[in-house]
Motif scaffolding. Structure first.
Motif, mmCIF file in Angstrom:
data_model
loop_
_atom_site.group_PDB
_atom_site.id
_atom_site.type_symbol
_atom_site.label_atom_id
_atom_site.label_comp_id
_atom_site.label_asym_id
_atom_site.label_seq_id
_atom_site.Cartn_x
_atom_site.Cartn_y
_atom_site.Cartn_z
ATOM 1 N N PRO A 116 0.803 -1.229 0.000
ATOM 2 C CA PRO A 116 0.000 0.000 0.000
ATOM 3 C C PRO A 116 0.834 1.276 0.000
ATOM 4 O O PRO A 116 0.419 2.280 -0.596
ATOM 5 N N VAL A 117 1.996 1.275 0.666
ATOM 6 C CA VAL A 117 2.832 2.478 0.680
ATOM 7 C C VAL A 117 3.346 2.782 -0.721
ATOM 8 O O VAL A 117 3.253 3.914 -1.209
ATOM 9 N N VAL A 118 3.874 1.767 -1.385
ATOM 10 C CA VAL A 118 4.393 1.956 -2.739
ATOM 11 C C VAL A 118 3.275 2.339 -3.702
ATOM 12 O O VAL A 118 3.438 3.227 -4.549
ATOM 13 N N ARG A 119 2.126 1.696 -3.567
ATOM 14 C CA ARG A 119 1.019 2.013 -4.470
ATOM 15 C C ARG A 119 0.548 3.454 -4.274
ATOM 16 O O ARG A 119 0.234 4.143 -5.245
ATOM 17 N N GLY A 120 0.513 3.916 -3.023
ATOM 18 C CA GLY A 120 0.171 5.313 -2.778
ATOM 19 C C GLY A 120 1.216 6.250 -3.345
ATOM 20 O O GLY A 120 0.881 7.293 -3.928
ATOM 21 N N ALA A 121 2.493 5.897 -3.196
ATOM 22 C CA ALA A 121 3.571 6.733 -3.727
ATOM 23 C C ALA A 121 3.477 6.836 -5.246
ATOM 24 O O ALA A 121 3.661 7.926 -5.828
ATOM 25 N N VAL A 122 3.191 5.727 -5.905
ATOM 26 C CA VAL A 122 3.071 5.736 -7.368
ATOM 27 C C VAL A 122 1.873 6.574 -7.804
ATOM 28 O O VAL A 122 1.952 7.333 -8.782
ATOM 29 N N LEU A 123 0.770 6.486 -7.084
ATOM 30 C CA LEU A 123 -0.398 7.307 -7.411
ATOM 31 C C LEU A 123 -0.062 8.790 -7.337
ATOM 32 O O LEU A 123 -0.435 9.570 -8.227
ATOM 33 N N VAL A 124 0.620 9.196 -6.281
ATOM 34 C CA VAL A 124 1.006 10.605 -6.128
ATOM 35 C C VAL A 124 1.953 11.013 -7.252
ATOM 36 O O VAL A 124 1.821 12.093 -7.842
ATOM 37 N N ALA A 125 2.921 10.154 -7.557
ATOM 38 C CA ALA A 125 3.882 10.461 -8.614
ATOM 39 C C ALA A 125 3.190 10.633 -9.958
ATOM 40 O O ALA A 125 3.468 11.577 -10.708
ATOM 41 N N LEU A 126 2.271 9.732 -10.273
ATOM 42 C CA LEU A 126 1.550 9.823 -11.544
ATOM 43 C C LEU A 126 0.650 11.051 -11.589
ATOM 44 O O LEU A 126 0.528 11.701 -12.635
ATOM 45 N N ASP A 127 0.019 11.397 -10.463
ATOM 46 C CA ASP A 127 -0.821 12.597 -10.423
ATOM 47 C C ASP A 127 -0.002 13.843 -10.739
ATOM 48 O O ASP A 127 -0.437 14.715 -11.505
ATOM 49 N N HIS A 128 1.177 13.959 -10.120
ATOM 50 C CA HIS A 128 2.045 15.115 -10.402
ATOM 51 C C HIS A 128 2.468 15.131 -11.863
ATOM 52 O O HIS A 128 2.464 16.187 -12.510
#
Length: 391
Positions: A367-379
């Motif tokens: 979940p931590v990595v998946r959240g990090a990837v979501l934030v990265a893709l949003d930016h």
């Protein structure tokens, strides 16, 4: 204009095009390849508008034809368009007390490279993260400078002003100039975020909190933390410390001492169950299985006791925020599943007059990595379409 009124504002043609492009791109990410006709139906835009935006996205290298819909259909309206997945790559990083994990994904969020490096107090934090990223990029066959965005999930406080780590109890050496060190290599393409906040964002987009504007996620493991989403936005607090419930006074000590990893293991021991802090998921998951399948009274008593302990801090969160919905995450929350969530819900109902649903996290993978990837893709997507945002 009416006297005393305001001039109605509409988006400029340029901004409207960017919004339409992002809308179509998001649909292609979410649903996979679509035809122009399908995009018209899903967006409500006119045929010429969809044709123009598809041409812009194709010219930018963001989408490409991937086939046709229907065996006997031909022409522009039958052509399927899909996201060019390798157009760009992002990286999500999880920092743990024992290791650093980096995952590189393509534009669709699909992992293409992974690496794990052990924590080493002799190595500066930025170099540890770079080592993990180098390994993941090598695994993905990507150049060392290729990530379009890097988001690092770390324990402790992330200062909302500087964006750097301010304080990490579990990693005394981890607040040594982490962000500036990473930005020497990646520039502004790197962000730090509290790990529990990233779990909360993942749950909001991918898990049981989908469609909910307000909820609290309680991460239960060796340590304890809360992610707070209010009105659809993550609440970090003035110093980045929102959700640090481990410090909340409870039963003559702190919530950490009542429901943290060591307390879970000790509670299990008192009920005749063996386990360790290193395998809390196995301990709690095993108890759930024994209580459900074998009706083991010792396992049931342990889960009841654990729910009492968890509800102590959860009640404090609910009394202040009234989120109406609490997600149990972390090793203990995920392993406890509905059996533990139902027990906590009943105890919250006894403690508070505030209706509160409780559910167990169901985000797959890390979940931590998946959240990090979501934030990265949003930016990355905001930059791509010129729709800038704040942290």
């Amino acid at each position: 204009m009416k006297r005393g009124g305001t001039i109605p504002r509409t988006a400029s043609p340029h901004t409207a095009r960017l919004i339409n492009d992002r809308l179509a791109f998001d649909l292609l990410l979410e649903r996979g390849p679509l035809t122009r006709t399908q995009l018209r139906t899903l967006t409500g835009l006119s045929g010429p508008t969809v044709a123009d935006l598809v041409q812009r996205l194709e010219s930018a290298g963001l989408v490409a034809p991937v086939g046709e819909a229907g065996a006997e259909r031909r022409g522009p309206n039958a052509r399927l368009y899909g996201v060019v997945a390798d157009r760009a790559h992002v990286a999500g990083v999880e920092v743990r007390p024992d290791q650093v994990r980096a995952v590189v994904t393509d534009l669709t969020g699909q992992p293409v490279g992974t690496a794990v490096v052990a924590q080493d107090a002799r190595v500066t934090p930025d170099r540890l993260v770079c080592r993990a990223l180098d390994g993941a990029l090598a695994d993905a066959g990507r150049p060392a400078d290729s990530p379009a965005m890097v988001v690092v999930g770390t324990p402790g406080l992330v200062d909302p002003v500087t964006g750097d780590v301010a304080f990490v109890v579990s990693l005394p050496t981890w607040h040594g100039n982490l962000l500036p060190g990473l930005r020497e290599r990646f520039g502004t393409r790197v962000l730090l975020e509290n790990e529990v906040n990233l779990v909360g964002l993942a749950e909001h987009r991918l898990g049981v909190a989908r469609g909910r504007d307000t909820f609290a996620l309680l991460s239960l493991g060796d340590g304890i933390g809360v992610a707070v989403v209010l009105g659809g936005r993550l609440h970090r607090g003035a110093s980045g410390g929102a959700g640090e419930v481990s410090y909340v006074p409870a039963d003559g000590g702190t919530y950490q001492r009542v429901a943290g990893g060591a307390a879970v293991v000790e509670t299990a021991r008192r009920h005749g169950l063996a386990g360790s802090v290193d395998d809390l998921a196995g301990l709690v998951g095993g108890a759930v299985a024994r209580a459900g399948e074998d009706h083991d009274t010792a396992a049931e008593a342990f889960l009841d006791d654990l729910a009492d302990r968890i509800s102590t801090g959860a009640a404090a969160v609910c009394a202040v925020l009234d989120p109406g919905y609490v997600v149990l995450a972390g090793a203990v929350g995920r392993a406890g599943g509905p059996a533990l969530a139902d027990r906590v819900a009943r105890r919250l109902a006894d403690r508070l007059p505030l209706p509160t649903e409780v559910a167990a996290s169901d985000v797959s993978g890390n979940p931590v990595v998946r959240g990090a990837v979501l934030v990265a893709l949003d930016h990355l997507h905001r930059e791509t379409f010129g729709l800038t945002g704040t942290r």
